[in-house]
Each structure stands twice: as structure tokens, then as C-alpha cells.
Design a protein around this motif. Structure first.
Motif, mmCIF file in Angstrom:
data_model
loop_
_atom_site.group_PDB
_atom_site.id
_atom_site.type_symbol
_atom_site.label_atom_id
_atom_site.label_comp_id
_atom_site.label_asym_id
_atom_site.label_seq_id
_atom_site.Cartn_x
_atom_site.Cartn_y
_atom_site.Cartn_z
ATOM 1 N N VAL A 176 -0.276 14.965 2.803
ATOM 2 C CA VAL A 176 0.437 16.211 3.096
ATOM 3 C C VAL A 176 -0.360 17.018 4.106
ATOM 4 C CG1 VAL A 176 1.415 18.316 2.111
ATOM 5 C CG2 VAL A 176 1.349 16.205 0.741
ATOM 6 N N ARG A 177 0.303 17.402 5.185
ATOM 7 C CA ARG A 177 -0.323 18.313 6.135
ATOM 8 C C ARG A 177 0.244 19.706 5.887
ATOM 9 N NH1 ARG A 177 0.362 18.634 12.669
ATOM 10 N NH2 ARG A 177 2.523 18.875 11.998
ATOM 11 N N PRO A 178 -0.570 20.625 5.333
ATOM 12 C CA PRO A 178 -0.055 21.975 5.050
ATOM 13 C C PRO A 178 0.283 22.713 6.339
ATOM 14 C CG PRO A 178 -2.086 21.535 3.836
ATOM 15 C CD PRO A 178 -1.950 20.468 4.872
ATOM 16 N N VAL A 179 1.543 23.089 6.483
ATOM 17 C CA VAL A 179 2.019 23.817 7.656
ATOM 18 C C VAL A 179 2.977 24.890 7.168
ATOM 19 C CG1 VAL A 179 3.197 23.661 9.879
ATOM 20 C CG2 VAL A 179 1.848 21.730 9.069
ATOM 21 N N ILE A 180 2.927 26.055 7.778
ATOM 22 C CA ILE A 180 3.845 27.136 7.437
ATOM 23 C C ILE A 180 5.089 27.027 8.304
ATOM 24 C CG2 ILE A 180 4.142 29.638 7.517
ATOM 25 C CD1 ILE A 180 1.156 29.874 6.918
ATOM 26 N N PRO A 181 6.315 27.103 7.752
ATOM 27 C CA PRO A 181 6.590 27.340 6.333
ATOM 28 C C PRO A 181 6.814 26.066 5.523
ATOM 29 C CG PRO A 181 8.611 27.608 7.561
ATOM 30 C CD PRO A 181 7.540 27.253 8.574
ATOM 31 N N PHE A 182 6.945 24.890 6.174
ATOM 32 C CA PHE A 182 7.204 23.650 5.443
ATOM 33 C C PHE A 182 6.076 22.664 5.682
ATOM 34 C CE2 PHE A 182 11.450 25.417 5.849
ATOM 35 C CZ PHE A 182 12.000 25.161 4.606
ATOM 36 N N ASP A 183 5.589 22.056 4.607
ATOM 37 C CA ASP A 183 4.533 21.065 4.724
ATOM 38 C C ASP A 183 5.113 19.730 5.197
ATOM 39 O OD1 ASP A 183 2.451 22.769 3.459
ATOM 40 O OD2 ASP A 183 3.838 22.641 1.772
ATOM 41 N N GLU A 184 4.305 18.994 5.952
ATOM 42 C CA GLU A 184 4.723 17.683 6.431
ATOM 43 C C GLU A 184 4.131 16.612 5.520
ATOM 44 O OE1 GLU A 184 6.936 17.719 8.500
ATOM 45 O OE2 GLU A 184 6.731 19.534 9.687
ATOM 46 N N VAL A 185 4.886 15.504 5.315
ATOM 47 C CA VAL A 185 4.494 14.491 4.340
ATOM 48 C C VAL A 185 4.635 13.100 4.932
ATOM 49 C CG1 VAL A 185 4.961 13.533 2.050
ATOM 50 C CG2 VAL A 185 5.239 15.982 2.445
ATOM 51 N N ALA A 186 3.607 12.291 4.729
ATOM 52 C CA ALA A 186 3.661 10.864 5.060
ATOM 53 C C ALA A 186 3.465 10.081 3.768
ATOM 54 C CB ALA A 186 2.577 10.499 6.071
ATOM 55 N N LEU A 187 4.360 9.136 3.497
ATOM 56 C CA LEU A 187 4.294 8.324 2.289
ATOM 57 C C LEU A 187 3.699 6.966 2.653
ATOM 58 C CD1 LEU A 187 4.990 7.770 -0.670
ATOM 59 C CD2 LEU A 187 7.299 7.142 0.076
ATOM 60 N N LEU A 188 2.469 6.700 2.184
ATOM 61 C CA LEU A 188 1.818 5.438 2.512
ATOM 62 C C LEU A 188 2.442 4.298 1.710
ATOM 63 C CD1 LEU A 188 -1.970 6.418 2.598
ATOM 64 C CD2 LEU A 188 -0.271 6.553 4.423
ATOM 65 N N PRO A 189 2.370 3.060 2.222
ATOM 66 C CA PRO A 189 2.819 1.914 1.425
ATOM 67 C C PRO A 189 1.997 1.826 0.143
ATOM 68 C CG PRO A 189 2.454 1.292 3.724
ATOM 69 C CD PRO A 189 1.891 2.667 3.555
ATOM 70 N N PRO A 190 2.565 1.239 -0.944
ATOM 71 C CA PRO A 190 1.804 1.102 -2.194
ATOM 72 C C PRO A 190 0.432 0.482 -1.954
ATOM 73 C CG PRO A 190 4.081 0.455 -2.536
ATOM 74 C CD PRO A 190 3.922 0.679 -1.061
ATOM 75 N N LEU A 191 -0.568 0.969 -2.675
ATOM 76 C CA LEU A 191 -1.952 0.535 -2.483
ATOM 77 C C LEU A 191 -2.231 -0.659 -3.400
ATOM 78 C CD1 LEU A 191 -3.514 4.122 -2.681
ATOM 79 C CD2 LEU A 191 -2.672 2.929 -0.638
ATOM 80 N N PRO A 192 -2.378 -1.865 -2.850
ATOM 81 C CA PRO A 192 -2.536 -3.064 -3.691
ATOM 82 C C PRO A 192 -3.682 -2.955 -4.685
ATOM 83 C CG PRO A 192 -2.202 -3.674 -1.398
ATOM 84 C CD PRO A 192 -2.403 -2.190 -1.421
ATOM 85 N N GLU A 193 -4.793 -2.387 -4.271
ATOM 86 C CA GLU A 193 -5.955 -2.270 -5.154
ATOM 87 C C GLU A 193 -6.246 -0.824 -5.548
ATOM 88 O OE1 GLU A 193 -9.173 -4.109 -3.138
ATOM 89 O OE2 GLU A 193 -8.315 -6.119 -3.220
ATOM 90 N N GLY A 194 -5.318 0.067 -5.219
ATOM 91 C CA GLY A 194 -5.518 1.475 -5.540
ATOM 92 C C GLY A 194 -6.410 2.204 -4.565
ATOM 93 N N ARG A 195 -6.901 1.494 -3.548
ATOM 94 C CA ARG A 195 -7.817 2.110 -2.578
ATOM 95 C C ARG A 195 -7.089 2.376 -1.263
ATOM 96 N NH1 ARG A 195 -12.784 1.690 -4.843
ATOM 97 N NH2 ARG A 195 -13.051 0.065 -6.432
ATOM 98 N N PHE A 196 -7.597 3.358 -0.531
ATOM 99 C CA PHE A 196 -6.963 3.697 0.741
ATOM 100 C C PHE A 196 -8.014 4.072 1.772
ATOM 101 C CE2 PHE A 196 -7.175 7.568 -1.825
ATOM 102 C CZ PHE A 196 -7.754 8.473 -0.960
ATOM 103 N N GLN A 197 -7.621 3.920 3.021
ATOM 104 C CA GLN A 197 -8.401 4.417 4.154
ATOM 105 C C GLN A 197 -7.415 4.801 5.235
ATOM 106 O OE1 GLN A 197 -12.271 2.829 5.560
ATOM 107 N NE2 GLN A 197 -11.195 2.297 7.442
ATOM 108 N N VAL A 198 -7.391 6.078 5.569
ATOM 109 C CA VAL A 198 -6.475 6.565 6.590
ATOM 110 C C VAL A 198 -7.268 7.336 7.634
ATOM 111 C CG1 VAL A 198 -4.473 6.665 5.059
ATOM 112 C CG2 VAL A 198 -5.972 8.645 5.248
ATOM 113 N N PHE A 199 -6.677 7.418 8.810
ATOM 114 C CA PHE A 199 -7.282 8.149 9.926
ATOM 115 C C PHE A 199 -6.350 9.300 10.290
ATOM 116 C CE2 PHE A 199 -8.505 3.675 10.230
ATOM 117 C CZ PHE A 199 -9.897 3.784 10.158
ATOM 118 N N LEU A 200 -6.895 10.497 10.269
ATOM 119 C CA LEU A 200 -6.095 11.702 10.460
ATOM 120 C C LEU A 200 -6.689 12.576 11.546
ATOM 121 C CD1 LEU A 200 -5.884 12.583 6.667
ATOM 122 C CD2 LEU A 200 -4.019 11.628 8.005
ATOM 123 N N GLY A 201 -5.870 13.434 12.089
ATOM 124 C CA GLY A 201 -6.383 14.451 12.985
ATOM 125 C C GLY A 201 -7.214 15.454 12.213
#
Length: 665
Positions: A176-201
């Protein structure tokens, strides 16, 4: 959806609340409000014959291309599309659409209904990129969008884990990127091992983790190199834990006989053991428009003043403007209705708050009450009056310097400071800081030239004006306001002298002792750091009924714009509100410090639960509920089964209008 401090001036932010399936009926309507506007009572809307169903608006396709950091097409990128809808719960509701980009990175979604949409893309390498919102209008083509990451990504890695800290295979993560007035959301694919690594601004983000059998959890994060993030989920409570909790509430809860002041203290005296040593009692509220919340707060104030020696009442309203109310409370001078209207906010401009103020005056008039109760504001959302009062003081002790600094502070005379440029705000802030240094350096000299009290009050006016300008410059930093309110309450207690005890009135999200979904350090957390067990925080909850709020529906029907009445049905079964209602105590006080240390009741209470907590805004489509750890947030709860709308006061003439009337007489 969330509100900036500028929006809070008209709205007073609260935070969250009702499932989208709860669609309240149309009810009493009121004129829309802006800063300083009056609320005009209106007659209930008459039932109208069913309207013919309008034809469905023409839908519009949305297309674009996802590129990688080098500008090459990002084959197979996942694209999420979210309709900006105030009733949408970002923790659990489905997105409007999800598609996969082709080998050339191109995608097409829809056609979609007209509206504003957020778009996010998840690239194969874990990069997440958010686009600017796009407006779709019927019959109007939209140029293809381009989603491309920035140049310097920040790595965010970690895992979605269970309560034992073990990763949960197949867990789902929303960024979730908090933005006024509506937050933006990206839904990642299911995590096979429960772990994640993402690159964000660069920036601040929230993560929402979910998995079968666990409650969704949203938490704020700030990506830091080399620091993994753990999104720890809690298993859903069992039916046995809930049943045990209902039985415990039945036995431990204090059944209150009335929300109204003047009903005596026999029932409230059962709270004396937990409140007698408190220096500050904080009273929250789930909405800013509930009659019974306001009445019960009045009754609690009456009890705390009359029985336990509290002498300060402090409310979520501007510090400087509140002095007009205090003048009436202490001396009887002025019109209390005008003074209350002068706080700007429709939220407090109600019959219930006005009656509380009049009770304070009656209490102070009684010569047997040697210690008088005072009315303060702890908020700082408007710099106008605080700046003017500070300048008035400065003109009496250093007229030449006052004339020198006045030009850069003149823009703060505007009630709506959203029109000011960044340069004007920065100039005003820098000037206020210069004034603060001068006031400190010449404290003794200025004190000799003024009354004994004026210098301290003038410095506090200066502090409040500076706080307001700082929030203007950083509108998405909600914690600036909460820290300022806590600092202002501390100043009030210091100013009133050793042993002073205060009742503070604000929204649940402000009085909370611990981090919430949107704020790591609410006012209550700052106060808890100072007062420890000397702070007792009551959260407020309700099951069903009515309240007033600003309608933020995407498409309100005629007569439903602005400030209106909402009515909601009984709360969902999995909520805190429904659990308290199941105890069968229609008006309840509950000491959470008495929750058993172990066992099923403790297991239920230590988890986060959904609750209605809308503050000052709601919508005809419903509104998302908030999640809260009540044992961490509050020391006690005050619960009301069924509520009604707070009653707005009659409009008060503005000063210019009053002068015109007087001259015409």
C-alpha cells in the motif's frame, strides 16, 4: 481513504469503519459544511416513489504499457486496477481488475465503469510501480498509460509469518502506498514460501498480509537497507474464546444506568478504584457525530470533576479559539453558543457539547466549589487566531519588531491555508521560529512590560501557530498533529500547576496508547510515555444506530450531500462491537486492565478485532472498518448498544453579520 490535515479542518479525521454490505438509508439532511460554516437543521426527507432505474453509463477501456527501469518492455508484468471507492476495504476486498501484460509489456483492462482508478504493476523481478490515478469518463477515450520504475529503488524484503514466527506458504501480500485522499494498492502473487522481496520507490508504505485461518494485518513500514520486515499474522479467535469473553464481559462490565449528566454517581463510583490515581483520563469516540457519546462524556466529566478533583477539560479543538469558551466558563462573559461556533468545527457545535459548557459554568458559579473547572483546546489545525493573538502581545512589548515580522505572517490570516504557496508557508514558519528565539532571549524584558501570565500564553500561541504551519508543510505526516496535541496538553497541565488533573476529549485514534494502522505514535502514546499508569484511556464503541458525518460517497444522491445522518445495522459478528453487544448490557463500562492474564478470555482480547471507527466521514455505500488491538490501545471501554445522531446547534451570526444587525437597530 484518509484525510489530510487541511481536510481535517472541515472534517476532523477519524479513521475507519463499516463493511460495504452495510448501506444505511437516507435520513435527515443538512447543508454541506466548510471551515467555519454553520450547520443548518433541515426537515426529514419524505419518502419518495421508487425512481426508474437509470441506464448503465457507457464503460471505457483502460490500456497501457509496463516498462522496466531501462525502458524495455516488461513481459508478463501483473497489473492491478483499483476503483477509488470509500467503502473499499484495502485489507480484504477484491480489486476491480487484475491482468497480465503481454510479451511487449502492453495491457488492456475493461471496459470499466466511469470513475477514478489507481493502477499498479508488479514486474517479474519484484519491482512494484504505482501510476498516477486515472479518471475514466463515459464516452471519452483515455490515452494509453505508461508504468515505469524510478531510477533508485529501495529493497523491501521479509516474510509473512504466523504467531510463532514461521513463514506462511501461500500467504498473500498487498503493498500500500499511502496517498491522500485514496491509497494505492498492489496485490503481489501468492508467496510460495511466505517470503517476499520487492523493490519500491523511496517513501513510506504499508503492508497487508493475509492467509487462510488468520486475520489480515496491516502495518506501516519504511524500507531500510538490510532490515527485513516481518508481517506477523494472528490466528482467528475460536468460538470458545468468544463465548468465554462474552461471559467475562457480563461479569466484569459495569452496567451504567444512563448516559445523561445529573443521573447521580452510584454506578460510576465502581470506576473510582481504577481512576482515582489518574492524572489524565482520555475519552475517545468512534464517531464525531453521536449524541450518546457526547452525553456520556459529559457525565464522565461531571463525575471526575465532582468526585475525583479534575479541573481541566481539554478537547480536540484549537487552543487559542477555545479561550473564548473558557472565558464564559470562568466568568459568565460572552455567549457560549457563539464561542462554541468559533471553534469552527460542526463536530462540536452541538446541543450536547453546549450543554456540557453550560454545566461547567453552573459548576463554577457555585461558591462551594473552590477549585474551578477550565475549558481548553489541545488542537492546532488553524494558525489564524493564534498568530493574531501572538502579534497583539508582541505589539505591546516590542512594537517595532512586531511591525517587522508581520508581513510574512499576514498570509496566515486565511482560514483556508490550502491556497498558500509553499514559499509563503516556509517564510511564515521561519519567521515564527525567529519570533520564538526572540521571545526566549527577551523573556525577562517582555515579562516586565506585560502581565505575569501574558508571556507564557503568548509563547503557547506562538507554539500552536508554528505547529499548524509545520503540518501544512508536511500534510501526510499525521503524527505531527498527534505529537502537537500531546505537547499542548502537557503545557496546559504545567501551566495550571502541580497536581492538576485533566479530562481530554478526542477521537479513538488520537487517544490510543499504541501504534495503529495509520499512525505509529498517536497522542495517547505520547501521553503514555509521560504519565504511564497515570493515564487512563477509554475507547468508545457502539453496535448499531445513527450518527452524523460528512457524506464522502462517490455519487451522493440529491439531498445527501454534505453533513447528513447515517444509520447502520448491528455490527458484523466477528467484530468487537458485536461481541460486546452479545453480553446484553446496553450501556457498559469495562476495565481492560482487569482482563485475565491467561486463558481463553486473554487469548481473545490480545488479538486485533474489527470495529466501527469512522470519525467524521462516512458514505452511503458504507465504509471500511478498522482493526485495533484493544488491550494495547485502551485501558477501558465505554460501549453503547444503540445510538442516535448528535443534534446540531442553530446557526450563529458571524461577527460582521452581528455588527450589521446592531447598526440597523
Amino acid at each position: 481513504m484518509r484525510s489530510s490535515p487541511l481536510v481535517l479542518l472541515a472534517v476532523l479525521v477519524g479513521c475507519s469503519t463499516t463493511p460495504r454490505s452495510e448501506s444505511p438509508p437516507a435520513a435527515v439532511t443538512h447543508a454541506a459544511t466548510a471551515p467555519g460554516a454553520e450547520v443548518v437543521n433541515a426537515k426529514p426527507t419524505q419518502a419518495a416513489p421508487p425512481e426508474p432505474r437509470p441506464s448503465e453509463p457507457e464503460k471505457v477501456p483502460l490500456s497501457g504499457q509496463v516498462l522496466d527501469r531501462d525502458g524495455a518492455p516488461s513481459a508478463g508484468a501483473k497489473v492491478d486496477v483499483l476503483l477509488h471507492d470509500v467503502s473499499w476495504d484495502l485489507r480484504r476486498d477484491a480489486l476491480a481488475a487484475t491482468v497480465q501484460a503481454g510479451p511487449d509489456g502492453r495491457f488492456e483492462v475493461g471496459p470499466l465503469a466511469p470513475g477514478t482508478y489507481g493502477v499498479a504493476a508488479s514486474l517479474a523481478d519484484g519491482t512494484v510501480v504505482f501510476a498516477e490515478p486515472v479518471e475514466l469518463e463515459a464516452g471519452k477515450a483515455v490515452p494509453p498509460m505508461e508504468l515505469r520504475p524510478g531510477e533508485t529503488p529501495v529493497t523491501l524484503k521479509g516474510a509473512v509469518v504466523d504467531e510463532a514466527g514461521q513463514p506462511l506458504p501461500g500467504a498473500v501480500l498487498r503493498v500500500v502506498r499511502p496517498v491522500i485522499p485514496f491509497d494505492e494498492v498492489a496485490l503481489l502473487p501468492p508467496l510460495p514460501e511466505g517470503r517476499f522481496q520487492v523493490f519500491l520507490g523511496a517513501g513510506n508504505y504499508s503492508l497487508v498480509g493475509s492467509a487462510p485461518g488468520f486475520a489480515p494485518r496491516m502495518m506501516r513500514v519504511e524500507p531500510r537497507p538490510g532490515e527485513p520486515v516481518e508481517v506477523r499474522l494472528e490466528r482467528l479467535p475460536t468460538a470458545d474464546e468468544r463465548r468465554a469473553t462474552v461471559e467475562w464481559v457480563k461479569g466484569a462490565g459495569v452496567l451504567l444506568k444512563s448516559v445523561e449528566a445529573g443521573a447521580g454517581f452510584e454506578d460510576l463510583r465502581k470506576l473510582t478504584p481504577v481512576l482515582k490515581d489518574a492524572r489524565v483520563v482520555a475519552l475517545g469516540e468512534a464517531t464525531h457525530g453521536t449524541r450518546e457519546f457526547f452525553q456520556l462524556k459529559h457525565r464522565m466529566l461531571e463525575f471526575l470533576v465532582s468526585e475525583l478533583g479534575f479541573t481541566v477539560f481539554a478537547i480536540e479543538a484549537n487552543f487559542t479559539e477555545a479561550r473564548a469558551v473558557n472565558e464564559y466558563v470562568l466568568t459568565g462573559k460572552g455567549d457560549p453558543a457563539l464561542a462554541l461556533a468559533g471553534l469552527y468545527f460542526w463536530t462540536w457545535n452541538t446541543e450536547e457539547v453546549l450543554e456540557l459548557i453550560r454545566w461547567m459554568r453552573r459548576y463554577n458559579e457555585d461558591p462551594s466549589h473552590k477549585k474551578k473547572v477550565k475549558f481548553y483546546g489541545v488542537d492546532m489545525q488553524v494558525a489564524k487566531v493564534a498568530t493574531a493573538r501572538m502579534l497583539e502581545y508582541l505589539e505591546t512589548v516590542d512594537a517595532a519588531y512586531a511591525a517587522q515580522v508581520k508581513p510574512s505572517l499576514t498570509p496566515l490570516n486565511e482560514l483556508d491555508t490550502s491556497k498558500l504557496t509553499k514559499e509563503q508557508k516556509e517564510a511564515a514558519r521561519d519567521t515564527l521560529r525567529d519570533v520564538a528565539r526572540r521571545l526566549e532571549a527577551r523573556r525577562a524584558e517582555y515579562t516586565r512590560r506585560s502581565s505575569r501570565e501574558d508571556p507564557a500564553v503568548a509563547r503557547q500561541d506562538l507554539t500552536v501557530a508554528t505547529q499548524a504551519v509545520e503540518t501544512m508543510l508536511d500534510p501526510e505526516n499525521y503524527e505531527l498533529r498527534d505529537r502537537a496535541m500531546a505537547d499542548n496538553l502537557r503545557w496546559i497541565l504545567d501551566h495550571e500547576g502541580p497536581g492538576t488533573k485533566a479530562v481530554v476529549w478526542a477521537h479513538n485514534a488520537h487517544v490510543a496508547r499504541s501504534a495503529g494502522e495509520w499512525a505509529d505514535a498517536p497522542m495517547g502514546r505520547h501521553l503514555g510515555d509521560v504519565f504511564g499508569k497515570g493515564l487512563y484511556v477509554f475507547g468508545f464503541a457502539f453496535n448499531q444506530g445513527s450518527f452524523q458525518a460528512l457524506n464522502v460517497s462517490n455519487a451522493p444522491k440529491p439531498g445527501r450531500q454534505g453533513l447528513v445522518e447515517f444509520t447502520v445495522p448491528p455490527a458484523p459478528e466477528d467484530s468487537l462491537d458485536a461481541t460486546l453487544a452479545s453480553a446484553g448490557l446496553p450501556l457498559l463500562a469495562l476495565d481492560l486492565r482487569a482482563v485475565p492474564a491467561t486463558g481463553p478470555v486473554r487469548e481473545w482480547w490480545r488479538r486485533a478485532h474489527r470495529t466501527r471507527d469512522p470519525g467524521a466521514i462516512y458514505s452511503d455505500e458504507g465504509y471500511q472498518m478498522s482493526n485495533a488491538h484493544f488491550l494495547e490501545h485502551y485501558d477501558g471501554l465505554l460501549f453503547i448498544e444503540r445510538t442516535t445522531r448528535a443534534r446540531p446547534n442553530r446557526p450563529q451570526p458571524r461577527p460582521a453579520e452581528e455588527k450589521a444587525k446592531q447598526s440597523a437597530r
